[in-house]
Design a protein around this motif. Structure first.
Motif, short mmCIF file in Angstrom:
data_model
loop_
_atom_site.label_atom_id
_atom_site.label_comp_id
_atom_site.label_asym_id
_atom_site.label_seq_id
_atom_site.Cartn_x
_atom_site.Cartn_y
_atom_site.Cartn_z
N MET A 28 -40.12 50.57 -25.99
CA MET A 28 -39.92 50.03 -24.64
C MET A 28 -39.46 51.15 -23.72
O MET A 28 -38.97 52.18 -24.18
CB MET A 28 -38.90 48.89 -24.63
CG MET A 28 -37.48 49.32 -24.89
SD MET A 28 -36.30 47.95 -24.77
CE MET A 28 -36.42 47.32 -26.44
N SER A 29 -39.64 50.93 -22.42
CA SER A 29 -39.24 51.91 -21.43
C SER A 29 -38.59 51.20 -20.25
O SER A 29 -39.06 50.13 -19.83
CB SER A 29 -40.45 52.72 -20.95
OG SER A 29 -40.08 53.65 -19.97
N ILE A 30 -37.49 51.79 -19.73
CA ILE A 30 -36.81 51.24 -18.56
C ILE A 30 -36.71 52.33 -17.51
O ILE A 30 -36.11 53.38 -17.75
CB ILE A 30 -35.40 50.72 -18.90
CG1 ILE A 30 -35.47 49.66 -20.01
CG2 ILE A 30 -34.73 50.14 -17.65
CD1 ILE A 30 -34.11 49.17 -20.47
N ALA A 31 -37.30 52.09 -16.35
CA ALA A 31 -37.24 53.05 -15.25
C ALA A 31 -35.93 52.85 -14.48
O ALA A 31 -35.32 51.79 -14.53
CB ALA A 31 -38.43 52.85 -14.31
N PRO A 32 -35.47 53.86 -13.75
CA PRO A 32 -34.29 53.69 -12.90
C PRO A 32 -34.50 52.51 -11.95
O PRO A 32 -35.56 52.37 -11.33
CB PRO A 32 -34.20 55.02 -12.15
CG PRO A 32 -34.84 56.00 -13.06
CD PRO A 32 -35.97 55.25 -13.72
N GLY A 33 -33.49 51.65 -11.84
CA GLY A 33 -33.58 50.49 -10.95
C GLY A 33 -34.39 49.34 -11.50
O GLY A 33 -34.63 48.36 -10.79
#
Length: 539
Positions: A28-33
């Motif tokens: 999984m990946s989480i971008a800033p904001g």
């Protein structure tokens, strides 16, 4: 640069007999904001994946493959000492259970300030701590800061944990069931706060939750886990539409907040259950008051009148600190009233001091506690935990008690492979099911359920609610149901009482409360329920 990047993560727990693969190939990946929600059944690996991503796995667990990067830095092989430098400043964690996460011997204010002191040095943080407590919706931050955890409600403790986690404005915030202990208005306030952090600070958030309505309303992206593997991943609209798997469609169909309410059969039209002797097993409360002494006396419950008809379910709802759990403890005989009268199953809790009467009251009136972590003996297997009250109350000998306990655990979706495990070897939701089974084991007439399904995922929650309803019809059980989950309350209740600041705002049949509330406070509660566009739902 991603706030979090997880690639092909696999984690195993070393059990007493063999290793158990809890997470297998998660990416999984989480971008800033961005807010990414991870949903799935109890034991699906949600919390394990979250803890592995920030280097906080327990001693019994180990990463067997995969990589983790936070803020563009690969932290896969970092030891705890190196990771400690990131916790608080770049990584914040809001743990699942406030009872086990707060030190009972240290004031809440000092615990909120701890991360700031570690990273900034020692100086007066009083005003900063008060501002943090106020920001998470605690209206009396000075008193809260001076208080010890046991002096606060579960929701207040949870918000104190959130205050500590956001103190240093971390770039990545992991929220593990961070709103599961909160009423709907505080839940909305906290979720709004998380949205503010995303927007103003660019914080990336990993939200572990069993509440699909919350995930659907707030998440940019939803990851669905089952047995440690990803079943579905995509935008909220895709997941609500049923995703690509049968499992996702089952989760969506099981969520109370995503289903049309099914009104219960009116009490007078039901088939009679149990025997006539059970018809005395209701609850009658008149003029109930409860005062807590301290530097400033607190009137937690004020002038409450309440009638729970035999064989029905009566729910009490209201914000955290409204007096719900206090009433539950008085009805269950664990606290004394300061004024007023309480009759439960034909007995008055205040007059059962004699050993024989107390024993009889304990058999006839049972309580399911809010926290499964604190309410189970860590040294007992779950089969012993559930069979012991059957034996101790003289209902059956030890062999028959174990057989009955096994049957009850099976009905709670806890198979025989789990019966010899201890609480630490179970997930939070599995522990809660053990707690419910233990309460039902001595065949009580009245069961007080204090947030009994708050720790359960939606599919197991639906099973347990159906089972509670089935057992009620079989045994003419009377339930006093304490909950902040209004969707669950609407599904299970015959009548509802709304509390604010310890006083009754209104009471009445469930559908009337939900469709034609009389009090402005009730209307505000209903407006705070997470909303989902019905056109997105799979049919």
């Amino acid at each position: 640069m991603s706030a979090l990047e997880v690639r092909d993560l696999a984690v195993e727990y070393q059990g007493r007999r063999s290793a158990v693969r809890a997470v297998d190939g998660i990416s999984m990946s989480i971008a800033p904001g961005e807010l990414v929600a991870v949903v799935g059944e109890t034991g699906s690996g949600k919390t394990t994946a979250a803890l592995a991503a920030i280097g906080l796995l327990p001693e019994t667990a180990k990463r067997v493959r995969g990589s983790v990067a936070v803020g563009g830095r690969d932290i896969t092989g970092w030891n705890r000492r190196r990771l400690r430098a990131l916790h608080g400043t770049e990584i914040g964690l809001i743990p699942q259970d406030p009872t086990s996460s707060l030190d009972p011997l240290v004031t809440v204010g000092k615990q909120v300030a701890e991360a700031i002191r570690i990273h900034r040095g020692r100086h007066d943080l009083t005003s900063e701590v008060h501002e943090l407590l106020h920001r998470v919706g605690l209206s009396d931050p000075e008193r809260i800061a001076r208080s010890y955890p046991h002096q606060l409600s579960g929701g207040q403790r949870q918000r104190a944990l959130i205050a500590g986690a956001i103190a240093l404005k971390p770039a990545l915030l992991v929220a593990d069931e961070s709103t599961s202990a909160l009423d709907v208005t505080m839940q909305r306030r906290v979720l709004d706060l998380l949205d503010d952090l995303r927007r103003e600070e660019g914080t990336g958030i990993l939200l572990v939750t069993h509440d699909l309505a919350v995930a659907a309303e707030r998440a940019n992206h939803i990851v669905v886990l089952q047995h440690g593997t990803v079943q579905d991943a995509g935008p909220a609209a895709t997941i609500l539409g049923g995703g690509t798997s049968a499992y996702t469609r089952e989760l969506v169909a099981s969520a109370p907040a995503l289903r049309a309410p099914q009104p219960r059969t009116p009490i007078g039209q039901r088939e009679p259950a149990g025997g006539s002797e059970a018809q005395a097993a209701g609850i009658r409360i008149r003029g109930l008051e409860k005062r807590f002494a301290g530097a400033r006396e607190v009137l937690a419950v004020r002038g409450v009148d309440l009638d729970v008809l035999p064989g029905t379910t009566h729910s009490i709802v209201g914000e955290s600190g409204s007096g719900k759990s206090t009433i539950a403890r008085i009805v269950a005989g664990l606290d004394d009233a300061s004024a007023g009268s309480v009759t439960v199953a034909g007995m008055e809790p205040s007059t059962v001091a004699a050993a024989a009467k107390k024993r009889e009251f304990r058999r006839r009136v049972q309580l399911v506690y809010q926290s499964p972590y604190a309410s189970l003996n860590p040294s007992r297997s779950i089969i012993d935990t559930v069979s012991e009250p059957i034996f101790r109350f003289g209902i059956a000998d030890r062999r028959e008690a174990k057989r009955r306990a096994a049957s009850l655990l099976d009905r709670m979706q806890l198979p025989s492979t789990l019966h010899e495990r201890r609480p630490e070897e179970l997930s939070g939701g599995q522990r809660q099911r053990v707690a419910i089974a233990r309460a039902l084991a001595p065949q009580p007439e009245v069961v007080v359920l204090d947030e009994p399904v708050s720790a359960l995922d939606v599919s197991v929650q639906a099973q347990i609610l159906d089972l509670l309803d089935e057992l009620q019809r079989e045994r003419a059980l009377t339930y006093l149901f304490i909950s902040h989950d209004l969707a669950v309350v609407r599904q299970i209740s015959d009548a509802v009482t709304v509390l604010q600041h310890g006083a009754v705002e209104e009471t009445g049949p469930t559908e009337r409360i939900f469709t034609a509330p009389q009090a402005e406070y009730t209307r505000r509660l209903l407006e705070a329920i997470p909303t989902v566009d019905p056109t997105l739902l799979h049919h």
